[in-house]
Design a protein around this motif. Structure first.
Motif, PDB file in Angstrom:
ATOM      1  N   SER A 229      -8.557   6.192   2.532  1.00  0.00           N
ATOM      2  CA  SER A 229      -9.782   6.038   3.311  1.00  0.00           C
ATOM      3  C   SER A 229     -10.547   7.362   3.366  1.00  0.00           C
ATOM      4  O   SER A 229     -11.746   7.395   3.593  1.00  0.00           O
TER       5      SER A 229
ATOM      6  N   GLY B 260       6.249 -10.234  12.073  1.00  0.00           N
ATOM      7  CA  GLY B 260       5.319 -11.361  12.073  1.00  0.00           C
ATOM      8  C   GLY B 260       3.877 -10.907  12.235  1.00  0.00           C
ATOM      9  O   GLY B 260       3.490  -9.858  11.734  1.00  0.00           O
TER      10      GLY B 260
ATOM     11  N   ASN C 263      -6.634  -9.238  -3.212  1.00  0.00           N
ATOM     12  CA  ASN C 263      -6.368  -7.799  -3.408  1.00  0.00           C
ATOM     13  C   ASN C 263      -7.258  -7.169  -4.457  1.00  0.00           C
ATOM     14  O   ASN C 263      -7.080  -6.014  -4.809  1.00  0.00           O
ATOM     15  N   ARG C 264      -8.159  -7.939  -5.023  1.00  0.00           N
ATOM     16  CA  ARG C 264      -9.134  -7.364  -5.954  1.00  0.00           C
ATOM     17  C   ARG C 264     -10.512  -7.472  -5.317  1.00  0.00           C
ATOM     18  O   ARG C 264     -11.482  -7.830  -5.952  1.00  0.00           O
TER      19      ARG C 264
ATOM     20  N   THR D  43      -8.120  -4.955   8.962  1.00  0.00           N
ATOM     21  CA  THR D  43      -7.547  -3.736   9.532  1.00  0.00           C
ATOM     22  C   THR D  43      -6.911  -2.887   8.429  1.00  0.00           C
ATOM     23  O   THR D  43      -7.080  -1.668   8.395  1.00  0.00           O
ATOM     24  N   CYS D  44      -6.191  -3.577   7.524  1.00  0.00           N
ATOM     25  CA  CYS D  44      -5.497  -2.835   6.472  1.00  0.00           C
ATOM     26  C   CYS D  44      -6.461  -2.271   5.444  1.00  0.00           C
ATOM     27  O   CYS D  44      -6.437  -1.087   5.128  1.00  0.00           O
ATOM     28  N   ASP D  45      -7.269  -3.162   4.885  1.00  0.00           N
ATOM     29  CA  ASP D  45      -7.999  -2.830   3.663  1.00  0.00           C
ATOM     30  C   ASP D  45      -9.438  -2.393   3.904  1.00  0.00           C
ATOM     31  O   ASP D  45     -10.093  -1.921   2.980  1.00  0.00           O
TER      32      ASP D  45
ATOM     33  N   CYS E 210      -3.450   0.562   8.403  1.00  0.00           N
ATOM     34  CA  CYS E 210      -2.696  -0.521   7.765  1.00  0.00           C
ATOM     35  C   CYS E 210      -1.240  -0.508   8.221  1.00  0.00           C
ATOM     36  O   CYS E 210      -0.501   0.435   7.966  1.00  0.00           O
ATOM     37  N   PRO E 211      -0.835  -1.552   8.948  1.00  0.00           N
ATOM     38  CA  PRO E 211       0.515  -1.566   9.503  1.00  0.00           C
ATOM     39  C   PRO E 211       1.610  -1.572   8.451  1.00  0.00           C
ATOM     40  O   PRO E 211       2.630  -0.912   8.625  1.00  0.00           O
TER      41      PRO E 211
ATOM     42  N   PRO F  54       1.490  -2.763  15.038  1.00  0.00           N
ATOM     43  CA  PRO F  54       2.598  -2.247  14.220  1.00  0.00           C
ATOM     44  C   PRO F  54       3.613  -1.446  15.029  1.00  0.00           C
ATOM     45  O   PRO F  54       4.818  -1.572  14.806  1.00  0.00           O
TER      46      PRO F  54
ATOM     47  N   MET G 224       4.918   0.799   7.841  1.00  0.00           N
ATOM     48  CA  MET G 224       6.280   0.276   7.672  1.00  0.00           C
ATOM     49  C   MET G 224       6.919   0.792   6.390  1.00  0.00           C
ATOM     50  O   MET G 224       8.103   1.117   6.374  1.00  0.00           O
TER      51      MET G 224
ATOM     52  N   PRO H  65     -10.978   0.197   5.168  1.00  0.00           N
ATOM     53  CA  PRO H  65     -11.427   1.532   4.776  1.00  0.00           C
ATOM     54  C   PRO H  65     -11.730   1.702   3.294  1.00  0.00           C
ATOM     55  O   PRO H  65     -12.420   2.631   2.902  1.00  0.00           O
ATOM     56  N   LEU H  66     -11.219   0.793   2.448  1.00  0.00           N
ATOM     57  CA  LEU H  66     -11.483   0.907   1.013  1.00  0.00           C
ATOM     58  C   LEU H  66     -12.889   0.461   0.642  1.00  0.00           C
ATOM     59  O   LEU H  66     -13.305   0.576  -0.503  1.00  0.00           O
ATOM     60  N   PHE H  67     -13.608  -0.089   1.616  1.00  0.00           N
ATOM     61  CA  PHE H  67     -14.925  -0.646   1.299  1.00  0.00           C
ATOM     62  C   PHE H  67     -16.056   0.205   1.861  1.00  0.00           C
ATOM     63  O   PHE H  67     -17.125  -0.290   2.179  1.00  0.00           O
TER      64      PHE H  67
ATOM     65  N   ALA I  99       2.857  -7.454  13.687  1.00  0.00           N
ATOM     66  CA  ALA I  99       2.825  -6.286  12.800  1.00  0.00           C
ATOM     67  C   ALA I  99       1.458  -6.058  12.180  1.00  0.00           C
ATOM     68  O   ALA I  99       1.164  -4.969  11.708  1.00  0.00           O
ATOM     69  N   ILE I 100       0.638  -7.089  12.141  1.00  0.00           N
ATOM     70  CA  ILE I 100      -0.694  -6.890  11.563  1.00  0.00           C
ATOM     71  C   ILE I 100      -1.787  -7.006  12.622  1.00  0.00           C
ATOM     72  O   ILE I 100      -2.958  -7.156  12.310  1.00  0.00           O
TER      73      ILE I 100
ATOM     74  N   GLN J 206      -5.904  -3.182  -8.653  1.00  0.00           N
ATOM     75  CA  GLN J 206      -6.253  -3.927  -7.450  1.00  0.00           C
ATOM     76  C   GLN J 206      -6.527  -2.941  -6.316  1.00  0.00           C
ATOM     77  O   GLN J 206      -6.355  -1.740  -6.484  1.00  0.00           O
ATOM     78  N   MET J 207      -6.993  -3.460  -5.178  1.00  0.00           N
ATOM     79  CA  MET J 207      -7.341  -2.541  -4.102  1.00  0.00           C
ATOM     80  C   MET J 207      -6.687  -2.861  -2.759  1.00  0.00           C
ATOM     81  O   MET J 207      -7.224  -2.570  -1.699  1.00  0.00           O
ATOM     82  N   GLY J 208      -5.519  -3.474  -2.806  1.00  0.00           N
ATOM     83  CA  GLY J 208      -4.794  -3.727  -1.558  1.00  0.00           C
ATOM     84  C   GLY J 208      -3.883  -2.547  -1.238  1.00  0.00           C
ATOM     85  O   GLY J 208      -3.360  -1.888  -2.143  1.00  0.00           O
ATOM     86  N   VAL J 209      -3.731  -2.275   0.051  1.00  0.00           N
ATOM     87  CA  VAL J 209      -2.765  -1.253   0.470  1.00  0.00           C
ATOM     88  C   VAL J 209      -1.665  -1.919   1.294  1.00  0.00           C
ATOM     89  O   VAL J 209      -1.919  -2.952   1.894  1.00  0.00           O
TER      90      VAL J 209
ATOM     91  N   CYS K  54      -6.749  -9.081   5.524  1.00  0.00           N
ATOM     92  CA  CYS K  54      -6.438  -8.088   6.560  1.00  0.00           C
ATOM     93  C   CYS K  54      -7.496  -6.990   6.572  1.00  0.00           C
ATOM     94  O   CYS K  54      -7.392  -6.008   5.836  1.00  0.00           O
TER      95      CYS K  54
ATOM     96  N   THR L 132      -3.929   3.329   4.081  1.00  0.00           N
ATOM     97  CA  THR L 132      -5.002   3.634   5.028  1.00  0.00           C
ATOM     98  C   THR L 132      -4.337   3.844   6.396  1.00  0.00           C
ATOM     99  O   THR L 132      -3.259   3.302   6.640  1.00  0.00           O
TER     100      THR L 132
END
Lengths: 301, 76
Positions: free
Chosen positions: B34, A36, A124-125, A132-134, B11-12, A56, B16, A136-138, A39-40, B49-52, A130, B8
């Motif tokens: 990253s 749930g 996602n584009r 926390t997840c994404d 990213c939880p 996580p 997983m 670092p891509l920016f 995890a994020i 796309q750029m989602g992980v 999230c 990254t």
């Protein structure tokens, strides 16, 4: 016949499942994911026994605990409807239909959507829920965080160390997040707070390249490559229309986690219990399961 | 089959996915986007796309921890 169906496998659902297994109840867990919101989550420093653990990691521990028992889990299922069928309960998902004597709804919450043009197309584009997840891509990009609460400020704090510029787009006239978080942002010249600003559209070609907002009545476009949506959470309770819910859509429960319908219980963030915390959700999950146990002992079904 | 996991460290779902693959004894190449700008660009090019996490299994591209899709791509 199953004793119990548990909807959801976050902290509340998993704890309920562990308690149920230890009481030898026959159960089924139907869920979209495992872990749930825990995890994020970022860093968890208030779960007793762990001075520090990440969300996580804690979620993985929860899952490992549950998998010690022989519990049947249907994962990746979207619940469509729950209903009463005679003395029993019927759960319908996008993949199947299940029956049991009782149910615990522990389906948690999810991120609120902006509901503006471009949001779906650019998910996602460049648009994400999230940070926390994404995040670092920016690196070295210009980004906007939508929202003025704690989760938005948390995202902005994470991003100010990564991105070139961080706009905080806040619909209200002041930012509401905790003082300690606001302090962290103040004095950082990468961070620009835009109050009284309503998001109108997410712009882009293949990827996000802008955000159209209306600030103090005037339209503006921010040239951003990343958009982080942090405008709060809504309960996953749409499938539970038969249950009494409050104005926020949270399922109303009493001290015993009972809803308004006999045999229907609920636990965790999806309910109107005050305070949404991992540790509270766990406690509520265990309490709901013990209530179900007592209910089954006193009701012949 | 070649398996790549673009991720990254924060990213939880990436964690997983990796744990899941390991639990099924699937070896994979973990790529931290990253740290590696070229790898990030490669991921965006491959997946649009750029989602992980972005998981590449042979010619299959999977975005997010979609266990079912992963199982299908790996015939698990």
């Amino acid at each position: 016949m199953l004793d119990l169906i548990i909807i959801g496998a976050g902290p509340a659902g998993i704890t309920a499942a562990v308690y149920a297994a230890r009481r030898n109840m026959s159960i089924l867990v139907v869920t979209k994911d495992i872990g749930g919101q825990a995890a994020i989550s970022g860093d968890v420093e208030n779960y007793t026994g762990y001075q520090f653990i990440t969300g996580p990691e804690l979620a993985i521990k929860f899952q490992a605990h549950m998998s010690k028992y022989n519990i049947e889990i249907k994962e990746n299922e979207e619940i469509i409807k729950i209903e009463k069928e005679g003395d029993l309960i019927r759960v319908t998902s996008d993949k199947g239909s299940y029956q049991a004597k009782t149910i615990i709804v522990a389906s948690g919450k999810r991120s609120k959507k902006l509901n503006v043009p471009g949001e779906k197309e650019f998910k996602n584009r460049g648009l994400t829920y999230c940070a926390t997840c994404d995040g670092p891509l920016f690196a070295q990009k210009e980004v906007a965080v939508i929202g003025g609460g704690n989760s938005s400020l948390d995202a902005a704090i994470q991003l100010m160390n990564i991105a070139k510029k961080v706009y905080i787009v806040n619909i209200n006239s002041v930012v509401e997040g905790d003082a300690i978080m606001q302090e962290k942002l103040h004095g950082n010249d990468k961070v620009i707070i835009l109050n009284n600003s309503q998001v109108e559209a997410v712009l882009g070609d293949k990827m996000v390249n802008g955000l159209r907002i209306k600030r103090e009545g005037k339209q503006e476009t921010l040239a951003v490559q990343g958009i982080f949506v942090e405008i709060g959470l809504i309960p996953n309770s749409e499938f539970a229309k038969i249950l009494d819910r409050n104005e926020f859509g949270e399922i109303k429960i009493n001290f015993h986690n009972q809803t308004n319908i006999s045999g229907f219980f609920a636990a965790g963030d999806v309910t109107d219990v005050p305070e949404k915390q991992i540790i509270i959700a766990c406690g509520e999950g265990s309490k709901a399961c013990l209530s179900v146990f007592k209910y089954l002992a006193t009701h012949k079904i | 089959m070649e398996v790549k996991v673009y991720s990254t460290p924060t990213c939880p779902y990436c964690t997983m996915v990796k744990e899941y693959l390991s639990s099924k004894s699937i070896s994979f190449q973990g790529i931290d986007v990253s740290l590696d700008k070229a790898a990030a660009d490669e991921m965006i090019k491959v997946s649009g796309q750029m989602g992980v996490p972005t998981i590449v299994i042979g010619s299959e591209v999977i975005v997010g921890f979609d266990k079912e899709a992963i199982n299908k791509a790996l015939n698990l």
